[in-house]
Design an enzyme around this catalytic site. Structure first.
Site, PDB file in Angstrom:
ATOM      1  CB  SER A 187      -0.892   0.006   1.249  1.00 55.08           C
ATOM      2  OG  SER A 187      -1.527   1.252   1.439  1.00 55.08           O
ATOM      3  CE1 TYR A 200      -4.318  -2.439   5.161  1.00 56.80           C
ATOM      4  CE2 TYR A 200      -3.497  -0.215   4.729  1.00 56.80           C
ATOM      5  CZ  TYR A 200      -4.010  -1.418   4.274  1.00 56.80           C
ATOM      6  OH  TYR A 200      -4.220  -1.592   2.929  1.00 56.80           O
TER       7      TYR A 200
END
Length: 292
Positions: A187, A200
């Site tokens: 990401s 995350y």
């Protein structure tokens, strides 16, 4: 005439309706509903005869990848959580409509035993694993950052995003032939961490390191390992885990979130022979946010 469109206006732009769903979220309740390439993705046989695993293939990026792989000629085994069965049935339909085999497996990749059973099922169904896509992930925004992240949440994030990827990669390796590949989903958060997604983002940074290290180890076996780093993408995880969906993706230079369909070609490329000299790479698909 060219099919090219202005990427700024090609897909819906915020502001979106404010919407909240319980985790893990469901596709049909989203407004606008995500585009997985149902009407737009056209295959050209680049993965003909491949046997593939896609984790988290019931919705979002995973569904778009499963659909694209199938239209490129691949059979697809994908995972989903029990709560996502309705979405999983739609992925099965899309893959089968493309003329390929679809195997949907309810699997919690936080559990080592379930990961082992998943790989065994893939070998039973397909005989080999040409491409493993480690895509399933968990996130939950916490406005208070580290002070709001419980040990339970931290553990769930680590086990879903890292342990599952580690176990599946290790267990699948004996069944991946020369020319096969592993593709991980990292990401933009790996490089530009948002405080409210601290746990995350930590896992996504680890996925970059894991990808690059494993790629070097497997290079002499002829197995490539790469990752895709999306920016904001409009998936069920957003209304299920983010407090403000109205402006989601507006911060990207293109002014909108990606649709899952816009991520799938990156995975197809990395899985295909077109990327034969590409390994240990992170393919950034961030909507214009510069990354290292």
């Amino acid at each position: 005439m060219s099919d090219n469109q202005n990427p700024v206006t090609q897909h819906p732009r915020p502001d979106f309706p404010q919407q909240d769903q319980p985790h893990p979220g469901h596709t049909e309740e989203m407004r606008p509903e995500p585009d997985h390439g149902e009407s737009s993705y056209r295959g050209s046989g680049r993965l003909e005869g491949c046997r593939t695993i896609v984790t988290g293939g019931d919705s979002g990026i995973g569904r778009a990848v499963a659909l694209a792989f199938a239209r490129e000629g691949a059979d697809v085994l994908f995972t989903y959580l029990e709560e996502e069965e309705k979405d999983a049935r739609e992925t099965v339909r899309l893959v089968e409509d493309a003329g390929r085999r679809a195997v949907a497996v309810s699997c919690d990749i936080r559990e080592e035993g379930e990961c082992r059973a998943l790989v065994d099922r893939a070998v039973q169904e397909f005989g080999r694993i040409d491409v493993l896509v480690n895509n399933a992930a968990f996130q939950m925004a916490q406005p208070e950052s580290i002070e709001g992240i419980t040990t339970e949440q931290f553990d769930r994030t680590m086990r879903t995003n890292l342990y599952g990827m580690f176990w599946l990669s290790k267990m699948a390796l004996p069944h991946i032939p020369e020319g096969g590949s592993i593709i991980n989903t990292t990401s933009v958060q790996a490089y530009k961490a948002s405080p409210h997604l601290l746990d995350y983002a930590t896992t996504k940074g680890a996925i970059v390191t894991f990808t690059q290290g494993l790629a070097q180890y497997l290079a002499d076996r002829g197995i490539r390992v790469n990752a895709v780093a999306p920016g904001p993408v409009w998936t069920p995880l957003i209304p299920a885990t983010m407090p403000d969906t109205e402006k989601f993706g507006k911060q990207a230079p293109l002014g909108r979130p990606a649709q899952p369909a816009e991520m799938a070609p990156a995975f197809v490329y990395l899985a295909s022979q077109d990327a034969s000299f590409i390994t240990a790479e992170i393919l950034n698909a961030t909507g214009g946010t510069p990354l290292p």
